[in-house]
Scaffold this motif. Structure first.
Motif, PDB file in Angstrom:
ATOM      1  N   ARG B  77       6.572  56.248  -1.616  1.00 56.93           N
ATOM      2  CA  ARG B  77       7.212  55.724  -0.461  1.00 56.93           C
ATOM      3  C   ARG B  77       6.206  56.313   0.526  1.00 56.93           C
ATOM      4  O   ARG B  77       6.659  56.833   1.687  1.00 56.93           O
ATOM      5  CB  ARG B  77       8.609  56.002  -0.231  1.00 56.93           C
ATOM      6  N   THR B  78       5.110  56.027   0.494  1.00 51.19           N
ATOM      7  CA  THR B  78       4.024  56.567   1.618  1.00 51.19           C
ATOM      8  C   THR B  78       2.712  55.836   1.247  1.00 51.19           C
ATOM      9  O   THR B  78       2.616  55.361   0.438  1.00 51.19           O
ATOM     10  CB  THR B  78       3.869  58.338   1.662  1.00 51.19           C
ATOM     11  N   VAL B  79       1.646  56.012   2.497  1.00 46.83           N
ATOM     12  CA  VAL B  79       0.556  55.475   2.285  1.00 46.83           C
ATOM     13  C   VAL B  79      -0.674  56.382   1.785  1.00 46.83           C
ATOM     14  O   VAL B  79      -0.527  57.493   2.853  1.00 46.83           O
ATOM     15  CB  VAL B  79       0.117  54.532   3.541  1.00 46.83           C
ATOM     16  N   SER B 241       5.445  50.998   3.509  1.00 44.01           N
ATOM     17  CA  SER B 241       5.590  52.088   3.134  1.00 44.01           C
ATOM     18  C   SER B 241       6.914  52.958   3.156  1.00 44.01           C
ATOM     19  O   SER B 241       7.032  53.929   2.634  1.00 44.01           O
ATOM     20  CB  SER B 241       4.665  53.258   3.938  1.00 44.01           C
ATOM     21  N   THR B 245       5.444  52.343  -2.318  1.00 38.41           N
ATOM     22  CA  THR B 245       4.164  53.193  -2.480  1.00 38.41           C
ATOM     23  C   THR B 245       3.005  52.477  -2.182  1.00 38.41           C
ATOM     24  O   THR B 245       2.831  51.597  -2.919  1.00 38.41           O
ATOM     25  CB  THR B 245       3.996  53.884  -3.924  1.00 38.41           C
ATOM     26  N   VAL B 246       2.324  52.732  -1.237  1.00 41.89           N
ATOM     27  CA  VAL B 246       1.046  51.986  -0.801  1.00 41.89           C
ATOM     28  C   VAL B 246      -0.420  52.813  -0.978  1.00 41.89           C
ATOM     29  O   VAL B 246      -0.231  53.987  -0.420  1.00 41.89           O
ATOM     30  CB  VAL B 246       1.138  51.440   0.565  1.00 41.89           C
ATOM     31  N   SER B 260      -2.619  55.822   6.931  1.00 39.14           N
ATOM     32  CA  SER B 260      -2.335  56.463   5.766  1.00 39.14           C
ATOM     33  C   SER B 260      -1.734  58.060   6.158  1.00 39.14           C
ATOM     34  O   SER B 260      -2.110  58.413   7.067  1.00 39.14           O
ATOM     35  CB  SER B 260      -3.441  56.524   5.080  1.00 39.14           C
TER      36      SER B 260
END
Lengths: 220, 298
Positions: B77-79, B241, B245-246, B260
């Protein structure tokens, strides 16, 4: 990424650094002339120096504009970003150095007709150290030399000690000879200006360390 | 005139006392700040458990060793952005993450890509299910030559969903999540190619979301779009995000900096630096990173 535009950016950044270097030269000149005018009781030099100090204001303004332009147009990163932000910060310190020099010149104008008091020698000694700090801080910045910048803290301590000495001895002088009060009180102000000049030079040194290494360090 | 005696020495001693107290306070404050910072940093690291772990990944196209010893954790769960010059292996690396390179006959790979604890290259691993969990968006919008509705529902239908209400729900939810619903809800049966480039790209993102993936891979998703459409996709990436998950490959370093949280710098098939994005762009640790991001080479 367009190589051509980046080349232009780095050329512009080099030009900007040269302008800042030019500003540091003027500031150094102004700082020196101001103390010389005081010690030699030279009003003509004091007036000339105050006028010269105004160039610094204009340079500060122009350099800040250029920094804004480079930030807006190129969104620099890493060492380029740190360099521009450092420049934005240190031109304020440089401007303060010039302002304090103008204050010293004012004292010359107020006191040139008076009999010199012995504290002026202490001011001379104190100035010798301040001159070294300012000179080395500017050298460290221009030559990207964090090691040199790190050495200035000790010199600054010596200046602080001399500052306390000038106050203590000045008070004694004023007690013993009331006719010296006007001049001595003004010299105590000058010692404060010099002490602040050293602090601003240390700011420049600290910023230089950040610019080159990316690590923040306070010099004082 | 008699000057009053000033207790200079006494004052000095007192001042010294004060300055010692001040110094102590200052030091305490610094220590506190540093402690706080390191706790925050640690929290961030531990909270962001890895979604994908890449272990000793090596890849070849024929004799060409295109990826070398890559070890990397992608946080959940984040870029995460992957940057690097053309030909450094960014896209190949991204495609390793959902086995998209399997289709090339001269492609070989060694190492592991571990999704939630399971190696997606294990013999028992099912490629279709991997690609369902790890969706992908490409450089150029590539909608199917069908209607908007058919594009979105293509995946769910293949995966066996037949309930009309359920399909309508997926349609609306996916288009909303891709920030496209408001622009197309009155023309769902229009041909997808009638949409603008930016809309087509969001349609492709909605299509990827319709099969409810956990990870979304994006390969230069904005390179064919104008600044307005790019801004929309970037906003969308930020929204996504929160849930997904990116992992995004981009040529545009400012874009990596904007969207990001983590950035990996890839050069000639090797990870040179992997760092929090703000650190990588303010105080990169490696000279190669600095040279690349400041445009001194590349």
């Amino acid at each position: 990424m367009k190589v051509t535009t980046r080349k232009a950016f780095h050329e512009e950044l080099e030009d900007l650094k040269k302008t800042v270097e030019n500003m540091t030269q003027i500031v150094l000149e102004v700082v020196r002339a101001s103390v010389r005018s005081l010690i030699n009781q030279d009003t003509e030099l004091a007036l000339k120096t105050i006028e010269k100090g105004e160039e610094v204001d204009l340079l500060e303004f122009n350099i800040e504009n250029k920094c804004m332009e480079l930030l807006a147009l190129y969104q620099p990163v890493a060492v380029d970003l740190r360099t521009i932000v450092t420049i934005v910060k240190i031109i304020v310190d440089l401007d303060r150095l010039a302002d304090f020099s103008a204050d010293v010149c004012q004292v010359t104008l107020f006191t040139h007709h008076l009999q010199k008091v012995r504290e002026i020698d202490k001011i001379g000694i104190m100035y010798g150290k301040v001159d070294t700090i300012v000179r080395l801080a500017l050298k460290a910045f221009i030559e990207n030399d964090p090691e040199l910048a790190k050495t200035l803290g000790d010199l600054d301590d010596e200046v602080d000690k001399l500052f306390v000495k000038v106050i203590e001895e000045g008070i004694e002088t004023m007690k013993n000879d009331p006719s010296s009060i006007y001049f001595t009180a003004n010299l105590i102000l000058v010692s404060k200006y010099l002490e602040r000049m050293a602090d601003h030079a240390c700011n420049i040194a600290g910023r230089t360390i950040y610019m080159v290494t990316g690590k923040r360090k306070k010099i004082h | 005139m008699v000057m009053e005696e000033l207790p200079v020495q006494g004052q000095k001693a007192e001042l010294k006392g004060f300055s010692a107290v001040l110094k102590e306070k200052r030091n305490l404050k610094n220590v506190e700040l540093m402690a706080e910072e390191s706790v925050r940093e640690e929290k961030k690291l531990t909270l962001q458990a890895p979604k994908i772990e890449v272990r000793d990944l090596n890849a070849w196209f024929g004799d060409n060793h295109v990826l070398q010893n890559i070890n990397l954790d992608f946080k959940a769960r984040t870029v995460t952005a992957i940057i690097g010059p053309s030909g450094c292996g960014k896209s190949t690396f991204l495609r390793c993450l959902n086995r998209m390179n399997d289709i090339y006959p001269d492609f070989r790979m060694a190492g592991e890509v571990i999704l939630d604890g399971e190696n997606i290259y294990d013999d028992g691993s099912d490629v279709v299910s991997v690609r369902k969990r790890i969706g992908m968006v490409f450089q150029k919008p590539n909608p199917f030559p069908k209607t908007i509705r058919e594009n979105i529902l293509f995946g769910p239908l293949i995966h066996g969903i037949r309930n009309k209400d359920k399909l309508d729900e997926i349609l609306e939810k996916s288009l909303k999540a891709a920030a496209l619903w408001d622009e197309v809800n009155d023309r769902l049966d229009d041909y997808a190619f009638d949409l603008s480039g930016g809309q087509q790209q969001r349609l492709c993102i909605a299509r990827a979301l319709a099969i409810e993936p956990e990870v979304i891979l994006m390969d230069e998703p904005c390179s064919a779009l104008d600044p307005t459409a790019t801004a929309k996709i970037e906003d969308l990436i930020y929204e996504l995000s929160k849930k997904y998950t990116v992992i995004i490959v981009t040529h545009n370093m400012q874009q990596a900096a904007r969207v990001s949280r983590w950035t990996a710098f890839l050069l000639t098939g090797e990870i040179i630096e992997y760092n929090a994005t703000e650190t990588l762009f303010e105080t990169p640790e490696r000279k190669e990173t600095e040279d690349y991001i400041t445009g001194r080479f590349g």
